[in-house]
Design a protein around this motif. Structure first.
Motif, mmCIF file in Angstrom:
data_model
loop_
_atom_site.group_PDB
_atom_site.id
_atom_site.type_symbol
_atom_site.label_atom_id
_atom_site.label_comp_id
_atom_site.label_asym_id
_atom_site.label_seq_id
_atom_site.Cartn_x
_atom_site.Cartn_y
_atom_site.Cartn_z
ATOM 1 N N LYS A 105 3.973 54.308 22.832
ATOM 2 C CA LYS A 105 3.522 54.639 20.709
ATOM 3 C C LYS A 105 2.751 55.631 21.327
ATOM 4 O O LYS A 105 2.936 57.177 20.288
ATOM 5 C CB LYS A 105 3.178 53.517 19.729
ATOM 6 N N TYR A 106 1.924 55.617 21.449
ATOM 7 C CA TYR A 106 0.820 56.930 21.264
ATOM 8 C C TYR A 106 1.002 57.724 23.064
ATOM 9 O O TYR A 106 -0.484 58.077 23.014
ATOM 10 C CB TYR A 106 -1.026 56.111 21.141
ATOM 11 N N ASP A 107 1.651 57.662 23.409
ATOM 12 C CA ASP A 107 1.475 58.700 24.013
ATOM 13 C C ASP A 107 0.414 58.890 25.597
ATOM 14 O O ASP A 107 0.673 59.509 26.536
ATOM 15 C CB ASP A 107 2.006 59.857 23.699
ATOM 16 N N LEU A 125 8.503 60.456 31.669
ATOM 17 C CA LEU A 125 6.812 60.777 31.713
ATOM 18 C C LEU A 125 6.643 62.040 31.082
ATOM 19 O O LEU A 125 5.762 63.019 30.733
ATOM 20 C CB LEU A 125 6.723 60.749 32.848
ATOM 21 N N VAL A 126 7.673 62.952 31.637
ATOM 22 C CA VAL A 126 7.821 64.768 31.131
ATOM 23 C C VAL A 126 7.332 64.813 29.631
ATOM 24 O O VAL A 126 6.674 65.178 29.069
ATOM 25 C CB VAL A 126 8.972 65.315 31.426
ATOM 26 N N LYS A 127 7.955 64.100 28.516
ATOM 27 C CA LYS A 127 7.808 63.282 27.315
ATOM 28 C C LYS A 127 6.545 64.071 27.163
ATOM 29 O O LYS A 127 6.331 64.325 26.540
ATOM 30 C CB LYS A 127 8.771 62.923 26.612
ATOM 31 N N ILE A 187 4.460 66.376 27.629
ATOM 32 C CA ILE A 187 4.899 67.930 26.944
ATOM 33 C C ILE A 187 4.031 67.339 25.498
ATOM 34 O O ILE A 187 3.169 67.907 24.959
ATOM 35 C CB ILE A 187 6.234 67.589 26.582
ATOM 36 N N LYS A 188 3.818 66.548 25.152
ATOM 37 C CA LYS A 188 3.461 65.352 24.254
ATOM 38 C C LYS A 188 1.833 65.830 23.931
ATOM 39 O O LYS A 188 1.356 65.893 22.949
ATOM 40 C CB LYS A 188 3.453 64.110 23.338
#
Length: 468
Positions: A319-321, A425-427, A430-431
């Motif tokens: 939820k919190y990346d 993982l890449v997302k 990016i975030k």
């Protein structure tokens, strides 16, 4: 300035092998203390430098140190003592010193095992190191712990600033300074861990001192990342949340990773970590089977509550990346193939971003090790022994267990066999807007793919047991 010239060496696990995970904070802190006392000191992290024995020999020969000390880690003790032996060969009058976990366990016995050793130190030497160097009164010092760790200087990272520490479980983290917020594990009950016996009591630094060091790391030393390497950091405590709030308040936006307990993180902690620019956590999951968690004494309370707590932490991290690296143990005492499979299946489908499987070892000083010694299953010199049916402690050989570790690592972490994990993982990167880190990790993909054993079966099983 005194006449002493001191070299402190952190040995590698093997010569020429480069491991740039963590800075040797103990040796660097001693370096700060000796420097403040006017003693010439140099600290060399051989794991980070990747030196050969000849390079170190040449260095010691050129510098003509009066004292050479080494951290002795039990699995690599021969390398550590070999360094001291080489120092004596160069200069028979050099004073050799040894500290670290191996000395803390074996005490003065190490002096009889290694004749090249002049002084052995068990425990934390921060308050005594100057006297040990300048006015030694004995060959063995059995020291306790430093109660007020706020009184200690910050580690002198100038000795290792030329090394880029940037690796954590196969992930590129960026140029990192290691930090400790606490000393001593607050739990100290895991039966597979030697910290029960070797780690001194749990102590905390003040949040203000920690923030002061973070500011130096970011503004003066210009590091791009911090790795908090504490034992089992509880992030749901007032202590940890105060640090995160101060980091936010002071505008210290340097990213950080931390080693933490997966069952002691709440949503407020995740909210604060996101605002404080936390990139990720490394947590010990070990198993998702209640019987195994109970066997390991991994957590307080009902072992059936362990998996829901793990699930909750992973959901909040998603939820919190926050990137989650989960470690687990394969082949513990009495652990069955079905129990191993249950954990593997969970990790393959869970929201753990990277997994670190480890083959079970009877680590010297752990409760499991003592029990195996007392029962006659292991001999006292079986230190760091992998579990194996030859000891009567497992129905499987160490090779079978280790094969399961390799298979599990490939099946869960593989960008080919498990592409969804890499997409997630890449997302997250990016975030987090970690563009440099994304690029560095992309460059690692060919190396990762090349190392995969794609012929591994999808099921981590031992056929004989399933047939039963």
């Amino acid at each position: 300035m005194s006449n002493e010239s001191v070299l402190l060496v952190y040995p590698p696990s093997q010569w020429g092998y480069i491991d740039r995970f963590c800075q040797p904070l103990g040796a660097l802190t001693l370096g700060s203390i000796l420097k403040e006392a006017g003693i010439k000191v140099n600290v060399i992290d051989l794991s980070g430098e990747g030196w050969s024995p000849q390079q170190l020999f040449n260095h010691m020969n050129e510098e003509n140190y009066t004292h050479v000390g080494a951290t002795i880690l039990t699995p690599f003790r021969d390398i550590g003592y070999g360094i001291l032996k080489a120092a004596k060969k160069i200069n028979p009058n050099v004073v050799t010193l040894a500290g670290g976990p191996h000395v803390s366990f074996f005490k003065e016995k190490v002096l009889t095992e290694y004749p090249e050793l002049d002084v052995a130190v068990s425990g934390e030497a921060d308050l005594d190191i100057v006297d040990i160097i300048q006015n030694p009164t004995k060959k063995f010092y059995d020291l306790g712990c430093v109660e007020d760790i706020d009184s200690l200087p910050i580690p002198d990272r100038s000795h290792v600033r030329q090394i880029e520490y940037n690796e954590l479980a196969g992930i590129y983290m960026d140029d990192s300074a290691s930090m400790k917020w606490i000393r001593g594990c607050p739990w100290r009950k895991c039966r597979f861990c030697s910290r029960n016996e070797l780690t001194l009591k749990h102590r905390r630094r003040s949040p203000e001192k920690i923030i002061e060091e973070i500011a130096i790391i970011q503004h003066e030393l210009k590091y791009k990342n911090i790795l908090v390497v504490d034992d089992s950091l509880a992030l749901n405590t007032k202590f940890a949340k105060t640090i995160l709030k101060l980091k936010i308040k002071e505008g210290l936006d340097i990213p950080f990773w931390a080693l933490a307990r997966v069952d002691q993180i709440d949503e407020e902690a995740f909210q604060l970590m996101k605002r404080a620019n936390c990139s990720g956590l490394q947590v010990g999951i070990e198993s998702v089977v209640p019987r195994v968690i109970d066997l390991y004494k991994k957590a307080p309370g009902d072992p059936k509550e362990w998996l829901p707590k793990v699930d909750r932490a992973l959901e909040l991290a998603d939820k919190y990346d926050i990137i989650m690296i989960g470690s687990f143990i394969v082949g513990g005492p009495t652990e069955t193939a079905k129990e191993i499979q249950t954990t593997i299946d969970y990790l393959r489908t869970s929201k753990v971003d990277i997994v670190q499987p480890f083959a079970f070892q009877y680590v010297i000083g752990s409760e499991f090790w003592h029990e195996a010694i007392d029962s006659g299953q292991l001999k006292p010199d079986d230190i760091y022994a992998y579990n194996d049916k030859k000891y009567g402690t497992s129905p499987y050989t160490a090779k079978e267990i280790f094969d399961k570790v390799l298979e599990a690592e490939d099946l869960v972490n593989s960008p080919v066999l498990n592409p969804g994990r890499y997409v997630r993982l890449v997302k997250k990167f990016i975030k987090q807007k970690k563009w440099r880190v994304i690029w560095k990790n992309i460059l690692q993909l060919p190396k990762i793919i090349q190392g995969l054993l794609l012929e591994h079966p999808y099921d981590i099983v031992i056929e004989d047991e399933l047939n039963d």
